[in-house]
Design a protein around this motif. Sequence first.
Motif, short mmCIF file in Angstrom:
data_model
loop_
_atom_site.label_atom_id
_atom_site.label_comp_id
_atom_site.label_asym_id
_atom_site.label_seq_id
_atom_site.Cartn_x
_atom_site.Cartn_y
_atom_site.Cartn_z
N GLU A 381 41.59 11.76 81.45
CA GLU A 381 41.45 11.93 80.05
C GLU A 381 41.15 13.37 79.86
N SER A 396 39.48 16.10 70.50
CA SER A 396 40.45 15.27 70.97
C SER A 396 40.03 14.67 72.31
N VAL A 398 42.67 13.03 75.02
CA VAL A 398 44.11 12.49 75.30
C VAL A 398 44.00 11.95 76.72
N CYS A 399 45.10 11.13 77.11
CA CYS A 399 45.15 10.44 78.25
C CYS A 399 46.46 10.59 79.15
N THR A 407 50.65 8.29 75.23
CA THR A 407 50.03 8.69 73.58
C THR A 407 49.29 7.66 72.94
N TYR A 410 45.56 7.91 73.26
CA TYR A 410 45.05 8.92 72.51
C TYR A 410 44.02 8.44 71.53
N ARG A 412 40.97 10.66 68.91
CA ARG A 412 40.40 11.67 68.29
C ARG A 412 39.12 11.30 67.27
N ALA A 510 45.56 18.41 75.20
CA ALA A 510 44.27 18.20 74.49
C ALA A 510 44.05 19.30 73.49
N PHE A 513 46.48 18.47 70.56
CA PHE A 513 46.02 17.43 69.87
C PHE A 513 44.73 17.71 69.00
#
Length: 579
Positions: A381, A396, A398-399, A407, A410, A412, A510, A513
């Motif tokens: 992550e 953010s 993200v993964c 996605t 994800y 946020r 990251a 995003f």
Amino acid sequence: MDAGAVRKRAQALPTDPGVYQFVAGETVLYVGKAVDIRSRVRSYADPRSERIARMVDRAETIDFAVTDTETQALLLEANLIKRHHPRYNVRLKDDKSYPLVQLTDHPVPRIEVTRDPEDSATVFGPFTDKGRVETVVKALRETYGLRGCSDHKYENRSRPCLDYEMGLCTAPCTGEISHDAYREDVASAIRFFQGETGVLADPLRREMETAAQDEAFERAANLRDRLDVVESFHGGGEEAVTSQSDERAVDILGVSLRGDKATVARLHSERGQLVDRTRHHLDAPEGEDRTAAVLSAFLAQFYAERELPDAVVLSEHPDDRDVVNWLESEGVGVRVPGAGREAKLVELALKNARRRAGRDDGLATLARELNLDVRRVSRIEGFDVSHAQGKAVVGSDVCFVDGSAETADYRRRRLPERNDDYANMHELIRWRATRALEGRDDRPDPDLLLIDGGKGQLNAALDALETTGWDVPAVGIAKDRELVITPGRTFDWPDDAPHLHVLQRVRDEAHRFAVQYHQTLRDEVKTVLDDVPGIGPKTRRALLTRFGSVEGVREASRDDLLDIPGVGEKTAEELRRRL
């Protein structure tokens, strides 16, 4: 490798169409395609140029992947080149007939379609349809304002050129946009060519809908046609799967057993086009019907954490009916074809499953280098924070799973407004850790947390982990020198190290995003400009980008205001009167 080693390796290769890779250690030197892999690789025993001779001499092994047709080989070759940027593919001597897209190696990169890219450029392709490529490049320029002019035209300008007036360039040559902001737009273009279609498709769709609402139907139709090209750009190639009309994503699985080890090859189709292949390794169970047992285990474990496809096509029926019932209850078609196109693709998946294991994808090396308690870093992550002087602060999360963006995982978060990157990162990690420990986050714990930033940001994250008691390793990656920072030491890995590339991809995503969310919130902020007749969201953004703030707009001259697209005489006078 010498000529004898090349010939010996070639003898063990199949005569099928596919792609081949010359590899040194963990670095891909060259990717090529062939109708007959064995015959083509054998030809490298007598290199056709000094450049290729140097590549063969450096190579330590040759990897390969079979495909069903030459067209599929072309597509997979292009995807591998995009992913690995092999040094000896820069000029693509075998593919002069195919256009490429290059972003030049300048502080302010130029984008262009070419068949002869510069050695230092970032190159994407090859592509089979130049018209489609040119349509996409024009759309990118209109959306992100990337320059297409030569260095001679770019230098020493005092006024923006016609491209600026036409909305094709944001004119970094005269400071209409800062170099940092321009490079962020370049990064968006790179993400599109790496497969993130939404980076370009989403703004095009919004513009099309706006044109339709304004009854500008001709422009809306042109945007619709351009959107069709953009959305199909990464799915080019011939038909891969003949499936039901409502099946968009289809996975084809083949299993190979070797002793107590099993390999599952997965071919992935999007909208009828074969676009990717991956290989996965499992421990093979004991018993008679081991292939069916492997399929049951793989289906349950692989798809439990991923977005489900519309259908899975298998080499044989799994032995666990509960797994099949689960997939079917989720709307996934499960079938074992007896003949036809899908049966051929199952055989193709089996061929890829049976080949010997290829090179390390960097995930196992990353685990070793960081001394983690896992064989390979499967789940990462990445975290970043974005704001404008402490305003519209967002974070953010993200993964990435097995090196690919997941996605659906994800997340946020909007953060308290403050101009303190360390405090913001602490807040973001504390939020993630608390949710995990309280069972309010339905995602599995990652193998690694990646912090976008240096020692300060990492220490803030580590303090949040210690405060909450969430036991997950974390590292940081600093942009300036691409140093990887851990609690105990700092790594300066080679630029071409695959395990560094893994972290860079997560870090860049990251950042993207976070910036995307920040810009969304920033654009929603209402200013006094919104009360001026004739000033819409697009013109407001142009004014704030040009002059930096409402105060900057207030101090701008009438002539400077008239230089902004969308600002006419009446609007300029109204701005000066109200501000």
